[in-house]
Design a protein around this motif. Structure first.
Motif, PDB file in Angstrom:
ATOM      1  N   GLY A 304     -11.921   3.531  81.323  1.00  0.00           N
ATOM      2  CA  GLY A 304     -12.865   3.146  80.290  1.00  0.00           C
ATOM      3  C   GLY A 304     -12.104   2.644  79.079  1.00  0.00           C
ATOM      4  N   SER A 305     -12.324   3.232  77.923  1.00  0.00           N
ATOM      5  CA  SER A 305     -11.624   2.812  76.718  1.00  0.00           C
ATOM      6  C   SER A 305     -10.296   3.548  76.528  1.00  0.00           C
ATOM      7  N   THR A 306     -10.032   4.568  77.334  1.00  0.00           N
ATOM      8  CA  THR A 306      -8.810   5.360  77.200  1.00  0.00           C
ATOM      9  C   THR A 306      -7.732   4.809  78.123  1.00  0.00           C
ATOM     10  N   THR A 307      -6.508   4.693  77.602  1.00  0.00           N
ATOM     11  CA  THR A 307      -5.386   4.219  78.399  1.00  0.00           C
ATOM     12  C   THR A 307      -4.296   5.286  78.414  1.00  0.00           C
ATOM     13  N   VAL A 308      -3.794   5.572  79.622  1.00  0.00           N
ATOM     14  CA  VAL A 308      -2.730   6.545  79.806  1.00  0.00           C
ATOM     15  C   VAL A 308      -1.457   5.808  80.203  1.00  0.00           C
ATOM     16  N   TYR A 309      -0.352   6.140  79.546  1.00  0.00           N
ATOM     17  CA  TYR A 309       0.949   5.520  79.799  1.00  0.00           C
ATOM     18  C   TYR A 309       1.916   6.579  80.311  1.00  0.00           C
ATOM     19  N   LEU A 350      17.880  12.035  83.432  1.00  0.00           N
ATOM     20  CA  LEU A 350      16.567  11.432  83.690  1.00  0.00           C
ATOM     21  C   LEU A 350      15.582  11.972  82.664  1.00  0.00           C
ATOM     22  N   ASN A 351      14.902  11.064  81.961  1.00  0.00           N
ATOM     23  CA  ASN A 351      13.910  11.439  80.951  1.00  0.00           C
ATOM     24  C   ASN A 351      12.539  10.890  81.325  1.00  0.00           C
ATOM     25  N   GLY A 352      11.502  11.594  80.887  1.00  0.00           N
ATOM     26  CA  GLY A 352      10.135  11.161  81.147  1.00  0.00           C
ATOM     27  C   GLY A 352       9.307  11.111  79.884  1.00  0.00           C
ATOM     28  N   ALA A 353       8.261  10.283  79.887  1.00  0.00           N
ATOM     29  CA  ALA A 353       7.366  10.147  78.741  1.00  0.00           C
ATOM     30  C   ALA A 353       5.940   9.984  79.227  1.00  0.00           C
ATOM     31  N   LEU A 354       4.991  10.555  78.471  1.00  0.00           N
ATOM     32  CA  LEU A 354       3.569  10.466  78.793  1.00  0.00           C
ATOM     33  C   LEU A 354       2.803  10.299  77.485  1.00  0.00           C
ATOM     34  N   GLY A 355       1.926   9.278  77.420  1.00  0.00           N
ATOM     35  CA  GLY A 355       1.169   9.018  76.205  1.00  0.00           C
ATOM     36  C   GLY A 355      -0.254   8.607  76.487  1.00  0.00           C
ATOM     37  N   VAL A 356      -1.121   8.829  75.494  1.00  0.00           N
ATOM     38  CA  VAL A 356      -2.542   8.482  75.604  1.00  0.00           C
ATOM     39  C   VAL A 356      -2.928   7.661  74.376  1.00  0.00           C
ATOM     40  N   GLU A 357      -3.693   6.589  74.628  1.00  0.00           N
ATOM     41  CA  GLU A 357      -4.181   5.704  73.566  1.00  0.00           C
ATOM     42  C   GLU A 357      -5.713   5.681  73.615  1.00  0.00           C
ATOM     43  N   GLN A 358      -6.363   5.957  72.474  1.00  0.00           N
ATOM     44  CA  GLN A 358      -7.819   6.039  72.437  1.00  0.00           C
ATOM     45  C   GLN A 358      -8.359   5.228  71.263  1.00  0.00           C
ATOM     46  N   PRO A 359      -9.131   4.142  71.529  1.00  0.00           N
ATOM     47  CA  PRO A 359      -9.761   3.398  70.430  1.00  0.00           C
ATOM     48  C   PRO A 359     -10.889   4.210  69.794  1.00  0.00           C
TER      49      PRO A 359
END
Length: 478
Positions: A304-309, A350-359
């Motif tokens: 939907g409007s939420t994007t997960v990276y 080894l490194n990891g990243a997780l992010g969330v973007e919400q309009p």
């Protein structure tokens, strides 16, 4: 070569412990991010950066951008604190804190008609940067201080000046193979400057009128230039985006430096087994530095409007490198041979990243992310120039909003970590000194505040290269 054999006064030990705490980020790859939204998303940008920070995270995604941009990761305010438990002896901690202000990324698009569908972009990023100037003074009273029989009073004066700066300058080229697939590359020129100047003066006395005066100084300065290449591919279709990047080992272009070592112990009435004095300075030495292979895989998905990276990034081993080619040091009137070199080595990580973007509406977006920043510190046979052996964990949050055609970013990042390490005592032993205890608990904390801006310009082409209309930033085109 053998280390210095001596019974050192406490002031020397204190001084070396102070000096190593300043090396807080020297063995970490992901302490800093490059780009406004990249800071807020923890660098989880390999699949679809969707802004000009693609020049670093994935040059292939640059080919699929809409409007050309100029981005300034304006002001990055960093507060860093390192605490060494029992760093000054049992029950006496040693702490250091400082505040840095620096730009992180300046990048922009270059548009020329002869490029056709290709894209060009330039970038200047601060890959590493910290600057310390420390001085500490103290007096200790006791019995047989630093293992010197009869020494009951000892004063020390320690000064440390250290700075490390590394800048990457890049020119990116990208080409849209299809509407959904972009390939690109960024050759970087990396310039590094490293200075370390350390001086300790210790004076002691005993009840019977004994006197002790000891000095120890080391300095290092080097400049190095190298080149490396980052290549990337980005596939974006519908709610999905997937990306892959590869970073090559660096190729040295030029490097020069200097190193110095001073040591003197004078005593009257004390049995210190004092070593021979040393006054050695070497300049115009060949300097060395390099980075290893790196690879990253990332993806993003819109719900939907939420994007997960999400992304994973790994780096290969860097075998032991001697920073400067110093000559062996032989004190006059002594058979002792000293090694004035500094070395560094990095293990695979080894490194990891997780992010969330919400309009939130058409002109405001909020972000939340976390990423790891594991230490790549590896052992070296000689004095190790790297001492940041603690794994770090980052959490970031902030907002990205539109004003006219420009985008502004406000956010914060917190990082913390701890480790029980014997790196401090190992460093002392390389100088023939004894540490107060074999291992120390190190606690690290960093708070970063970000203020940045991105400026969009009129896009004169559609993705297919035809004349088009102006692209206006919206919540769907951050």
């Amino acid at each position: 070569m053998t280390p210095i054999q001596s019974r050192a006064p406490w002031g020397v030990v204190l001084g070396l412990l102070v000096s190593v705490t300043a090396l807080a980020q020297d063995a970490h790859y992901t302490t800093r991010q490059f780009g406004n939204r990249a800071w807020l998303l923890g660098g989880a940008f390999v699949g679809n950066p969707n802004d000009i920070s693609a020049v670093y995270y994935n040059p292939g995604a640059l080919a699929l951008l809409g409007a050309p941009e100029l981005e300034l990761t304006g002001s990055v305010y960093e507060y860093t604190r390192v605490h060494v438990k029992d760093g000054q002896g049992q029950g006496r901690g040693l702490s250091d804190s400082n505040v840095d202000v620096m730009p992180s990324l300046i990048a922009g698009s270059l548009r020329f008609k002869f490029l056709g569908k290709s894209r060009l972009a330039y970038s200047l990023l601060t890959r590493q940067g910290f600057d310390y100037s420390l001085q500490t003074r103290g007096t200790r009273m006791g019995t047989d201080l630093a293992g010197v029989r009869g020494l009951d009073s000892l004063s020390s004066d320690v000064r440390l000046d250290q700075s490390v700066s590394e800048y990457w300058t890049g020119l990116s080229w990208a080409f849209p193979v299809t509407e959904h697939l972009g390939l690109g590359l960024t050759p970087f020129v990396a310039t590094r400057h490293h200075e370390l100047r350390f001086q300790t003066l210790a004076q002691g006395s005993g009840e019977a009128g004994q006197q002790l005066l000891a000095t120890l100084g080391r300095d290092l300065e080097l400049d190095h230039i190298r080149v490396l290449l980052k290549v990337g591919a980005s596939y974006q279709h519908g709610p999905w985006a997937v990306g892959l990047t590869l970073t090559t080992p660096s190729l040295a272009i030029w490097g020069r430096g200097s190193a110095g070592l001073e040591r003197a112990v004078q005593s009257q009435g004390f049995d210190t087994n004092a070593p021979a004095p040393v006054f050695n300075y070497q300049e115009d030495l060949p300097a060395h530095f390099r980075n290893s292979w790196g690879a990253a895989l990332g993806a993003s998905r819109s719900f939907g409007s939420t994007t997960v990276y999400a992304s994973l990034e790994g780096y290969a081993r860097v075998s032991t490198v001697t920073l400067l080619d110093t000559e062996p040091i032989v004190p006059r009137g002594s058979t002792e041979t000293l090694n004035g070199d500094y070395a560094f080595a990095l293990k695979p990580v080894l490194n990891g990243a997780l992010g969330v973007e919400q309009p939130l509406g058409d002109r405001l977006r909020v972000y939340l992310s976390g990423h790891t920043d594991f230490s790549a510190l590896d052992q070296t046979p000689g004095t190790n120039a790297l001492l940041g052996g603690w794994d770090l964990y980052h959490v970031a949050s902030g907002v990205h909003f539109l004003l006219g055609r420009s985008r502004f970013t406000l956010g914060a990042n917190l990082a913390w970590g701890s480790n029980q390490t014997d790196r401090f005592s190992d460093s002392l032993q390389q100088l023939g000194l004894s540490a107060p205890m074999r291992t120390q608990d190190v606690r690290y904390f960093q708070a970063t505040m970000l203020v940045g801006a991105s400026f969009s310009f009129k896009d004169t082409r559609t993705p297919g290269g035809e004349a088009g209309v102006e692209t206006t930033p919206t919540a769907e085109s951050p």
